[in-house]
Structure formats: structure tokens, C-alpha cells
Design an enzyme around this catalytic site. Structure first.
Site, PDB file in Angstrom:
ATOM      1  N   LYS A 101      -0.203  11.627   5.384  1.00  0.00           N
ATOM      2  CA  LYS A 101       0.117  10.550   6.322  1.00  0.00           C
ATOM      3  C   LYS A 101       0.726   9.348   5.606  1.00  0.00           C
ATOM      4  O   LYS A 101       1.724   8.771   6.041  1.00  0.00           O
ATOM      5  CB  LYS A 101      -1.163  10.137   7.055  1.00  0.00           C
ATOM      6  CG  LYS A 101      -1.017   8.892   7.879  1.00  0.00           C
ATOM      7  CD  LYS A 101      -2.178   7.922   7.890  1.00  0.00           C
ATOM      8  CE  LYS A 101      -2.949   7.625   6.683  1.00  0.00           C
ATOM      9  NZ  LYS A 101      -3.702   6.390   6.652  1.00  0.00           N
ATOM     10  N   LYS A 156       0.840  -1.207   0.000  1.00  0.00           N
ATOM     11  CA  LYS A 156       0.000   0.000   0.000  1.00  0.00           C
ATOM     12  C   LYS A 156       0.878   1.263   0.000  1.00  0.00           C
ATOM     13  O   LYS A 156       0.565   2.251  -0.677  1.00  0.00           O
ATOM     14  CB  LYS A 156      -0.911  -0.023   1.237  1.00  0.00           C
ATOM     15  CG  LYS A 156      -1.741   1.224   1.445  1.00  0.00           C
ATOM     16  CD  LYS A 156      -2.821   1.428   0.399  1.00  0.00           C
ATOM     17  CE  LYS A 156      -3.547   2.739   0.650  1.00  0.00           C
ATOM     18  NZ  LYS A 156      -4.612   3.016  -0.298  1.00  0.00           N
TER      19      LYS A 156
HETATM   20  P1  NAD Z   1     -12.447   8.440   8.087  1.00  0.00           P
HETATM   21  O1  NAD Z   1     -11.759   9.464   8.910  1.00  0.00           O
HETATM   22  O2  NAD Z   1     -13.581   8.820   7.213  1.00  0.00           O
HETATM   23  O3  NAD Z   1     -13.015   7.257   9.058  1.00  0.00           O
HETATM   24  C1  NAD Z   1     -12.389   6.811  10.223  1.00  0.00           C
HETATM   25  C2  NAD Z   1     -13.469   6.357  11.207  1.00  0.00           C
HETATM   26  O4  NAD Z   1     -12.826   5.829  12.366  1.00  0.00           O
HETATM   27  C3  NAD Z   1     -14.373   7.504  11.675  1.00  0.00           C
HETATM   28  O5  NAD Z   1     -15.723   7.083  11.594  1.00  0.00           O
HETATM   29  C4  NAD Z   1     -13.948   7.721  13.135  1.00  0.00           C
HETATM   30  O6  NAD Z   1     -15.052   8.143  13.951  1.00  0.00           O
HETATM   31  C5  NAD Z   1     -13.491   6.336  13.508  1.00  0.00           C
HETATM   32  N1  NAD Z   1     -12.534   6.345  14.616  1.00  0.00           N
HETATM   33  C6  NAD Z   1     -11.423   7.112  14.741  1.00  0.00           C
HETATM   34  N2  NAD Z   1     -10.777   6.803  15.895  1.00  0.00           N
HETATM   35  C7  NAD Z   1     -11.508   5.826  16.484  1.00  0.00           C
HETATM   36  C8  NAD Z   1     -11.357   5.102  17.690  1.00  0.00           C
HETATM   37  N3  NAD Z   1     -10.322   5.320  18.512  1.00  0.00           N
HETATM   38  N4  NAD Z   1     -12.295   4.179  18.001  1.00  0.00           N
HETATM   39  C9  NAD Z   1     -13.349   3.952  17.170  1.00  0.00           C
HETATM   40  N5  NAD Z   1     -13.542   4.610  16.010  1.00  0.00           N
HETATM   41  C10 NAD Z   1     -12.632   5.543  15.684  1.00  0.00           C
HETATM   42  O7  NAD Z   1     -11.303   7.706   7.249  1.00  0.00           O
HETATM   43  P2  NAD Z   1     -11.472   6.833   5.911  1.00  0.00           P
HETATM   44  O8  NAD Z   1     -11.409   7.706   4.726  1.00  0.00           O
HETATM   45  O9  NAD Z   1     -12.613   5.879   6.095  1.00  0.00           O
HETATM   46  O10 NAD Z   1     -10.092   6.034   5.932  1.00  0.00           O
HETATM   47  C11 NAD Z   1      -9.845   4.938   6.809  1.00  0.00           C
HETATM   48  C12 NAD Z   1      -8.513   4.312   6.443  1.00  0.00           C
HETATM   49  O11 NAD Z   1      -8.568   3.840   5.091  1.00  0.00           O
HETATM   50  C13 NAD Z   1      -7.321   5.277   6.512  1.00  0.00           C
HETATM   51  O12 NAD Z   1      -6.199   4.606   6.995  1.00  0.00           O
HETATM   52  C14 NAD Z   1      -7.135   5.704   5.057  1.00  0.00           C
HETATM   53  O13 NAD Z   1      -5.795   6.084   4.791  1.00  0.00           O
HETATM   54  C15 NAD Z   1      -7.514   4.427   4.336  1.00  0.00           C
HETATM   55  N6  NAD Z   1      -8.002   4.615   2.957  1.00  0.00           N
HETATM   56  C16 NAD Z   1      -8.878   5.610   2.641  1.00  0.00           C
HETATM   57  C17 NAD Z   1      -9.312   5.767   1.330  1.00  0.00           C
HETATM   58  C18 NAD Z   1     -10.259   6.876   0.926  1.00  0.00           C
HETATM   59  O14 NAD Z   1     -10.423   7.095  -0.297  1.00  0.00           O
HETATM   60  N7  NAD Z   1     -10.897   7.571   1.846  1.00  0.00           N
HETATM   61  C19 NAD Z   1      -8.861   4.899   0.331  1.00  0.00           C
HETATM   62  C20 NAD Z   1      -8.006   3.854   0.685  1.00  0.00           C
HETATM   63  C21 NAD Z   1      -7.580   3.725   2.006  1.00  0.00           C
END
Ligand code: NAD
Length: 308
Positions: free
Chosen positions: A239, A171
Site C-alpha cells: 500500500k 513518510k
Molecule cells: P492494524 O491493521 O494493526 O490496525 C488498524 C486498526 O484500525 C485495527 O484495530 C482496526 O480494527 C481499526 N479500524 C480499521 N477500520 C476502522 C474503522 N473504519 N473504524 C474504526 N477502526 C477501524 O494496522 P497498524 O499496523 O496499526 O497500522 C496502522 C497505520 O500505521 C497504517 O497506515 C500503517 O501503514 C502505519 N504504520 C504501521 C507500522 C507497523 O509497523 N505496523 C509502522 C509505521 C506505520
């Protein structure tokens, strides 16, 4: 069917969890804020009060959290998954985190008889909604085989990469290519605009040749439309390049281009643009083009816009 626990119901996690529900898996959910839990509860999921409780009620726990510290806290912190999990539990972390942390967490899990896979994804929100994510998996091969049907409910291109951490290394490589390609496309389209050639036509022409890519197609279009609604947030890509640079330092790989684009993304975060789509990298290139003080004597007239 396995009982699945899902922790982290954000942009990606909520639609991924929804696809597991649609595939018929019994689902226990937990998120820091309540609204997404309530939304999924209305569709048949059962909310839990802590990560520990999720683990107690599940055979497989999936996490989809922002960054390494959140994953460490939710898995290995007080009231975390490792406290609640019994031997035989499988944890699949699908967040993008530091590969070395993924290895450490897998070792901590193993002390309790818990098996941990790292399975980060690519494909964005649209891939999460449509269940077409690419999933890159590291960890125990037998656990991967067992979890394959679960992963297939969320993704299409699912590849076993090797031992623990290998999914996160893959990744990191993916994120380097995406960021540097967006930077290259930004420079190319600003160059065309400044030189007086329609950047929309340039994109079209390039799509048919060696420079064509999915990123030129999607992010090139976003740049032309000035559509910087995320998509993938600048702060998350910042990040991810930090993770790639840390890995590079740890293994002795020098990544000068990654370091440069990491700085660009950092500058945008500092300016308060961290929640824009990463295609907004182009705004920096435009700004530099506007402030060019001494154009080459043969350059086209300076009044031309730098905006693609
Ligand atoms: P986001 O910020 O939308 O979602 C994260 C969720 O985790 C939120 O709902 C938050 O409330 C919850 N959260 C945070 N801390 C927490 C805790 N301690 N306990 C319980 N819940 C908690 O992020 P996202 O866009 O869904 O991304 C998630 C992961 O996937 C990241 O690592 C990101 O790099 C990766 N990712 C994102 C994408 C994208 O297009 N958004 C694509 C590929 C990978």
C-alpha cells in the site's frame, strides 16, 4: 491536560494510546472491533460508540487506521469525527495515507474550523510500545507546537516538515528507502549464499562498512533466521509504495525501482503472503535463484542452496 480521542487500536494504535494514558492524558477510545477498546478501558480509557462521539468528547483526536479509505470514512463519513467536532478541535492523523488525500481532508476540516495535522510515523511496533517513534508532521505550525507534548508521549524524533501533506510525503520517501533497501539486501544475501559464502558473515562484514544500515541489521537478521512474523506486513508496505507511485505520477517523478519492488510485494500478496513481514521479500529472490536454468560456466556447483 487536553482530552484526547484515539481511533484505530491495532498493532500501532493500541500501544500509542497506552503511552498517552501513561503520560496522564484523559483518553476516549474507539475501534471497529471491541476487544482492544475493552483492554484499554481496563487501564483507564473511556470507550465511545462512534468517531463522532469521540470528537464530541475530545480536544484532540488521533487516528491510526490502515489506509486512506478508512481515514476518509472515519473523519469525513457519516457519524464521523468532522460531524462531531466543534471549531478549535485538532485532528492528528498518524496513519500512512495518500498525501493528496491528507491535504483534501485538512481542507474539509478547515471548513468546520477544525485543524488537521498529518503525522505519520516510522519505527514499527517496537517503537510504538517503547514510545520512540519518529513522527513526521505536516500542517498548521501553531497546532504542531500545541500538540508537541502529546506527540512526545509517543515518539522521540519529531520533525515539523511544512504545510499540510508534507508529513505524508516524507513518510512515502521513507517507505521507498526501506523497501528498496530490503530488496537490495535480499539480493546481496542470496548472491552470497549461492556463491558459497556464509551470508551471516557477509551481513557482519557489511555492517561495518558503507553498506551498513539499520535495515541490514534488523531485516538482514530476520532473513538469516527465516523470521517473517510481522513486524511490518507486506500488504501495508505494498500500500505504501502504491501511495509513493501515485504521488510520483501526480508530481511528475518517475520511480522505476519503486515500481519494480511494488510488483514484488504485490506478487507476495497475491500468493497469500500479505501478512508476513516485509523481510519475506527475500523468498522471491531465492525462488528466482533456484530456477536459474543455465548457470555461468564458472559459477560454483549448482547444488548450493539459494537460502541465505
Ligand atoms: P492494524 O491493521 O494493526 O490496525 C488498524 C486498526 O484500525 C485495527 O484495530 C482496526 O480494527 C481499526 N479500524 C480499521 N477500520 C476502522 C474503522 N473504519 N473504524 C474504526 N477502526 C477501524 O494496522 P497498524 O499496523 O496499526 O497500522 C496502522 C497505520 O500505521 C497504517 O497506515 C500503517 O501503514 C502505519 N504504520 C504501521 C507500522 C507497523 O509497523 N505496523 C509502522 C509505521 C506505520
Amino acid at each position: 491536560m487536553e482530552r484526547i480521542g484515539f481511533i484505530g487500536l491495532g498493532v500501532m494504535g493500541k500501544p500509542m494510546a497506552r503511552n498517552l494514558l501513561k503520560a496522564g492524558y484523559p483518553l476516549v477510545v474507539y475501534n471497529r472491533s471491541r476487544p482492544p477498546m475493552e483492554e484499554l478501558a481496563a487501564e483507564g480509557a473511556e470507550p465511545a460508540g462512534s468517531p463522532r462521539e469521540v470528537a464530541q468528547r475530545s480536544d484532540v483526536v488521533i487516528t491510526m487506521l490502515p489506509d486512506t479509505p478508512e481515514v476518509e470514512q472515519v473523519l469525513d463519513g457519516p457519524d464521523g469525527v468532522f460531524e462531531g467536532g466543534r471549531p478549535g478541535l485538532i485532528v492528528i492523523d498518524m496513519s500512512t495515507i495518500d498525501p493528496m488525500a491528507a491535504r483534501r481532508l485538512a481542507a474539509r476540516a478547515a471548513e468546520r474550523g477544525i485543524v488537521m495535522l498529518d503525522a505519520p510515523v516510522s519505527g514499527g511496533e517496537i517503537g510504538a510500545i517503547q514510545g520512540t517513534l519518529s513522527i513526521m508532521v505536516g500542517g498548521d505550525a501553531a497546532a504542531f507546537e500545541r500538540c508537541l507534548p502529546i506527540l512526545q508521549a509517543m515518539g522521540r524524533n519529531i520533525i515539523y516538515m511544512g504545510e499540510s501533506g508534507a508529513g505524508q510525503v516524507t513518510k512515502a520517501a521513507n517507505q521507498v528507502v526501506v523497501a528498496l533497501t530490503i530488496a537490495a539486501i535480499s539480493e546481496a544475501l542470496v548472491l552470497a549464499a549461492k556463491a558459497g559464502v556464509d551470508p551471516a558473515k557477509v551481513r557482519q562484514a557489511l555492517l561495518g562498512g558503507f553498506a551498513g544500515s539499520r535495515i541490514l541489521e534488523v531485516h538482514g537478521q530476520r532473513i538469516l533466521e527465516r523470521n517473517f512474523r510481522p513486524g511490518f506486513r507486506i500488504r501495508l508496505h505494498h500500500k505504501d509504495l502504491r501511495i509513493a507511485l501515485g504521488l510520483g505520477r501526480a508530481v511528475g517523478a518517475s520511480l522505476p525501482l519503486t515500481a519494480l519492488v511494488h510488483e514484488w510485494l504485490g506478487a507476495l500478496v497475491t500468493r497469500g503472503h500479505g501478512d508476513l513481514d516485509h523481510a519475506a521479500l527475500v523468498t522471491l529472490v531465492e525462488e528466482w535463484a533456484q530456477t536459474q536454468v543455465r548457470p555461468h560456466p564458472e559459477a560454483p556447483p549448482p547444488e548450493r542452496s539459494a537460502r541465505p
